[in-house]
Design an enzyme around this catalytic site. Sequence first.
Site, mmCIF file in Angstrom:
data_model
loop_
_atom_site.group_PDB
_atom_site.id
_atom_site.type_symbol
_atom_site.label_atom_id
_atom_site.label_comp_id
_atom_site.label_asym_id
_atom_site.label_seq_id
_atom_site.Cartn_x
_atom_site.Cartn_y
_atom_site.Cartn_z
ATOM 1 N N GLY A 18 0.835 -1.197 0.000
ATOM 2 C CA GLY A 18 0.000 0.000 0.000
ATOM 3 C C GLY A 18 0.865 1.239 0.000
ATOM 4 N N GLY A 20 0.644 5.769 0.985
ATOM 5 C CA GLY A 20 -0.100 6.877 1.572
ATOM 6 C C GLY A 20 0.785 8.084 1.698
ATOM 7 N N GLY A 21 0.302 9.086 2.434
ATOM 8 C CA GLY A 21 1.036 10.332 2.560
ATOM 9 C C GLY A 21 2.361 10.168 3.282
ATOM 10 N N MET A 22 2.507 9.103 4.076
ATOM 11 C CA MET A 22 3.746 8.896 4.829
ATOM 12 C C MET A 22 4.680 7.914 4.144
ATOM 13 S SD MET A 22 4.036 10.813 7.438
ATOM 14 C CE MET A 22 5.296 9.929 8.345
ATOM 15 N N VAL A 25 4.497 1.070 1.521
ATOM 16 C CA VAL A 25 4.697 -0.092 2.381
ATOM 17 C C VAL A 25 4.829 -1.343 1.514
ATOM 18 C CG1 VAL A 25 3.809 -1.427 4.332
ATOM 19 C CG2 VAL A 25 3.311 1.025 4.174
ATOM 20 N N LYS A 40 8.319 0.149 5.492
ATOM 21 C CA LYS A 40 7.730 1.426 5.086
ATOM 22 C C LYS A 40 8.868 2.322 4.616
ATOM 23 C CE LYS A 40 4.161 3.472 6.761
ATOM 24 N NZ LYS A 40 3.146 4.160 7.597
ATOM 25 N N ASP A 133 -0.470 11.411 16.291
ATOM 26 C CA ASP A 133 -1.322 11.279 15.101
ATOM 27 C C ASP A 133 -2.153 10.001 15.191
ATOM 28 O OD1 ASP A 133 -2.434 12.080 12.699
ATOM 29 O OD2 ASP A 133 -0.871 11.156 11.479
#
Length: 445
Positions: A18, A20-22, A25, A40, A133
């Site tokens: 996957g 995402g913004g961070m 992965v 990650k 967060d």
Amino acid sequence: MLSTGTKLGPYEIVAPLGAGGMGEVYRARDTRLGREVAIKVLPESFSKDPDRLRRFEQEARAASQLNHPNIVTVHDFGTHGGAPYVVQELLEGETLRERLRTGALPARKAVDYGIQVARGLAAAHEKGIVHRDLKPENLFLTSDDRLKILDFGLAKLAAAEGPAAEQDGLPTATQATAAGIVMGTLGYMSPEQARGQTVDGRTDIFALGAILYEMLSGASAFKRGSSADTMSAILKEDPPELPSGSKVPPALERIVRRCLEKQPNQRFQHASDIAFALEAISGAFEHPSAAAIQALPSSRWAQWRLWPVAIGALAGRRLFRSEAPQPKFTAVTFRRGTVFKARFSPDGNSIYYAAAWDGNPIDVYVTSRDDPGGRSLGVSGDPLLAVSRKGDLAILTHAQYLYLLSYVGTLALLPPSGGSPRELLENVREADFAPDGETLAVVRE
């Protein structure tokens, strides 16, 4: 995007999981230990600032020290092609966000997940690590229904990156202010976090309250039509009442509301206290008849001995119903908030009570039983303990919130009409007057 077979040190990429913004992965294989892990890979821009990269390494090293069943295990960290990466245990299951897409959870399940989050946070806070967060995207439900908290320390790393991709309509905010940096996900960040103030473990407690609310209601506690409106709701508004048909015990809703207090000193002060409070009410979900059956003695003689007790209880209940007058209730407060303790004045015509209204600190009020309203005695932040036969009030000054409406502070006496309290004893938890109206019994640390 890394291709299959790419090596990051001893780790070989197997497949993408996957993005995402961070970062991205991947499923990977640890060639040294022969196990599968999750990697990650963070954006390359994270490594351009040496100070920022140093902070990332510090955060990753701190997160790797967290050994708790409700926190994802961090195995390693490093850099590849200028991009930092984190190596974590590989989890099978889904995020809490994915689970919530089907709607609210049963109260029993929400309590179970809440206990697990609180235990994980308590372990992290004990080591001085604040998540900053916490949100459903960062809570993972494994295939055996164990909850794991993800991404400890990465929220701090994201401070200088700029707004990340929105997740479920709630953007991750990053904004410089006079006080500091605003970072976190709108809808879950605490008021002090939204203002860019210094945060501690209590900001994670606020986020946990928002997550509990969403698990119980199926809706975000503060999400509005725009980011500005969401921010305003966090700072000024309480979440709507939970749906009447949600079958949420009142004690559970009080725990959620306590987590979501605007002032940090009005919330639970420690995540372990939330776990304790949730565990205390988890037994309420047991079926009463099943619990009664399990409690019955097994021998025939023991069962026979129960009959006189049961008959006597039923007879007493019929007698009570036929003779006791029904009580009448009259409201004496009408504002929204939490009432702590209330005591009658010596003549019985007035009521003294401590309350925290509309997100403000606790205060002591006096009201007439015939003309409700409430007048502040001007001792903001001081809980009420007792009222003597002479009308003096025992209060706690310099009070610090502990858990479940419990405080510790300096015992003081306040005149009935208000004024300056006279301090008597430090580190007091509870106090009450003896019948002589002067002697005080005290519980202190």
